[in-house]
Scaffold this motif. Structure first.
Motif, short mmCIF file in Angstrom:
data_model
loop_
_atom_site.label_atom_id
_atom_site.label_comp_id
_atom_site.label_asym_id
_atom_site.label_seq_id
_atom_site.Cartn_x
_atom_site.Cartn_y
_atom_site.Cartn_z
N UNK A 148 16.44 -12.68 -11.25
CA UNK A 148 16.19 -11.25 -11.14
C UNK A 148 15.42 -10.82 -9.92
N UNK A 149 14.89 -11.78 -9.15
CA UNK A 149 14.07 -11.43 -8.01
C UNK A 149 14.80 -10.59 -6.98
N UNK A 150 16.07 -10.91 -6.72
CA UNK A 150 16.85 -10.17 -5.73
C UNK A 150 17.01 -8.71 -6.15
N UNK A 151 17.23 -8.50 -7.44
CA UNK A 151 17.37 -7.13 -7.95
C UNK A 151 16.07 -6.36 -7.83
N UNK A 152 14.96 -7.02 -8.15
CA UNK A 152 13.66 -6.36 -8.04
C UNK A 152 13.38 -5.97 -6.60
N UNK A 153 13.70 -6.88 -5.68
CA UNK A 153 13.48 -6.60 -4.27
C UNK A 153 14.30 -5.39 -3.81
N UNK A 154 15.53 -5.28 -4.30
CA UNK A 154 16.39 -4.17 -3.92
C UNK A 154 15.83 -2.84 -4.42
N UNK A 155 15.26 -2.85 -5.62
CA UNK A 155 14.68 -1.62 -6.17
C UNK A 155 13.48 -1.17 -5.33
N UNK A 156 12.66 -2.12 -4.92
CA UNK A 156 11.47 -1.78 -4.14
C UNK A 156 11.82 -1.35 -2.73
N UNK A 157 12.81 -1.97 -2.14
CA UNK A 157 13.25 -1.61 -0.78
C UNK A 157 12.07 -1.52 0.20
N UNK A 158 11.22 -2.55 0.18
CA UNK A 158 10.11 -2.59 1.12
C UNK A 158 8.87 -1.83 0.69
N UNK A 159 8.91 -1.23 -0.50
CA UNK A 159 7.76 -0.48 -0.99
C UNK A 159 6.87 -1.34 -1.89
N UNK A 160 5.70 -0.81 -2.21
CA UNK A 160 4.78 -1.48 -3.13
C UNK A 160 5.22 -1.26 -4.58
N UNK A 161 4.87 -2.19 -5.43
CA UNK A 161 5.00 -2.01 -6.86
C UNK A 161 3.62 -1.58 -7.38
N UNK A 162 3.57 -0.45 -8.07
CA UNK A 162 2.29 0.15 -8.47
C UNK A 162 2.14 0.15 -9.98
N UNK A 163 0.93 -0.14 -10.46
CA UNK A 163 0.70 -0.11 -11.89
C UNK A 163 -0.78 -0.05 -12.21
N UNK A 164 -1.07 0.04 -13.50
CA UNK A 164 -2.45 0.05 -13.95
C UNK A 164 -3.01 -1.37 -13.94
N UNK B 252 -21.32 -7.42 2.03
CA UNK B 252 -21.81 -6.08 1.68
C UNK B 252 -21.17 -4.96 2.49
N UNK B 253 -20.09 -5.24 3.18
CA UNK B 253 -19.34 -4.18 3.85
C UNK B 253 -18.33 -3.59 2.87
N UNK B 254 -18.15 -2.27 2.84
CA UNK B 254 -17.25 -1.65 1.87
C UNK B 254 -15.81 -2.14 2.03
N UNK B 255 -15.13 -2.26 0.92
CA UNK B 255 -13.70 -2.54 0.95
C UNK B 255 -12.99 -1.29 1.46
N UNK B 256 -12.05 -1.42 2.41
CA UNK B 256 -11.32 -0.24 2.89
C UNK B 256 -10.75 0.56 1.73
N UNK B 257 -10.92 1.88 1.78
CA UNK B 257 -10.55 2.73 0.65
C UNK B 257 -9.12 3.22 0.68
N UNK B 258 -8.41 3.03 1.79
CA UNK B 258 -7.04 3.55 1.90
C UNK B 258 -6.12 2.85 0.91
N UNK B 259 -5.23 3.65 0.31
CA UNK B 259 -4.22 3.11 -0.61
C UNK B 259 -2.83 3.55 -0.14
N UNK B 260 -1.78 2.83 -0.54
CA UNK B 260 -0.43 3.20 -0.11
C UNK B 260 -0.07 4.61 -0.55
N UNK B 261 0.59 5.39 0.31
CA UNK B 261 1.02 6.74 -0.08
C UNK B 261 2.06 6.69 -1.17
N UNK B 262 2.20 7.80 -1.89
CA UNK B 262 3.10 7.85 -3.04
C UNK B 262 4.53 7.47 -2.69
N UNK B 263 4.99 7.87 -1.50
CA UNK B 263 6.37 7.58 -1.13
C UNK B 263 6.61 6.10 -0.83
N UNK B 264 5.53 5.33 -0.71
CA UNK B 264 5.66 3.90 -0.43
C UNK B 264 5.42 3.05 -1.66
#
Length: 253
Positions: free
Chosen positions: A120-136, A226-238
């Protein structure tokens, strides 16, 4: 996904510090760390690591047991925020990870889908099309990635092993690691050699840990304390919701 494999290997590489530092002696803040006995140097380094709220961890090497050399590069904090990635080496695949609060984003590459998720990995990759997979973060399917980002769990691991018996420690000659003056402390035995490089100026943070043991040959570097973790997150379209990729509902944690 075989995230458990990634998690186990990443944390194993980071947790070699447990084998070389134990609690016990108390050192004063005004001590010249290079003048202290090896055990006290190790104690102070462990305590400094426990006190840090965030850090950057970079590990490279072969952990033995026939595994490929891998790279872990993560910036993480006690609140569970995290940015970085893991490369399993030898074209086995890599994963980018971003975790902020209760949300996690992961982006496996083509080799990961092919080698780590052969069904199923190939199918999952096609769905993502270079984007992130996001979840809780509470989603059991993403839990391995969440565990990698948990600095608090790493601190607990150190604390739980605080009273573990330690081997003989030997102090070496001061040396420079990545531009930082350090004093090395080494323990050997049972075909194992662990060396902890401790900063001699400022807080006695561990700067590098090397391990050679039964085929393992790896190094873990610590920085960015003790340096902050970068706060930027992937945009919704990605990003694509994990449910759209893996289907179904998340299993209970």
């Amino acid at each position: 996904m075989t995230g458990q494999r990634i998690t186990a290997r990443a944390l194993a590489c980071a947790a070699v510090v447990v084998l070389s530092v134990t609690s016990g002696a108390v050192a004063h803040a005004d001590d010249d760390i290079e003048s202290l006995p090896a055990r006290e140097i190790a104690d102070r380094s462990r305590d400094a690591l426990l006190d840090t709220r965030s850090l950057h961890l970079h590990s490279v090497g072969d952990l033995g047991e026939g595994r490929s050399p891998m790279t872990v590069d993560l910036t993480l904090d006690q609140d569970g925020n995290c940015v970085g990635g893991i490369d399993l080496g030898k074209d086995e695949g890599s994963v980018e990870i971003v975790k902020r609060g209760d949300t996690v984003w992961v982006k496996p590459d083509s080799n990961f889908w092919k080698n780590q998720v052969p069904v199923g990995g190939t199918a999952f990759e096609a769905i993502l099309a270079g984007r992130y997979m996001k979840g809780e973060a509470s989603d059991a399917r993403l839990l391995p990635m969440v565990q990698v980002c948990d600095l608090e769990a790493f601190h607990e691991l150190l604390s739980d092993n605080a009273d573990a018996p330690g081997g003989t420690l030997t102090k070496g000659t001061g040396t420079t690691v990545d531009g930082v003056r350090t004093v090395p402390v080494t323990t050997t035995g049972d075909d194992q050699e662990l060396t902890l490089y401790v900063a001699t100026e400022g807080k006695p943070y561990p700067v590098r840990i090397t391990v050679q043991d039964h085929g393992a040959d790896a190094a873990v570097d610590f920085s960015g304390f003790d340096r902050p973790v970068p706060a930027a997150t992937p945009p919704a379209e990605d990003a694509v919701d994990v449910g759209e990729v893996l289907g179904g509902t998340p299993a209970p944690v």
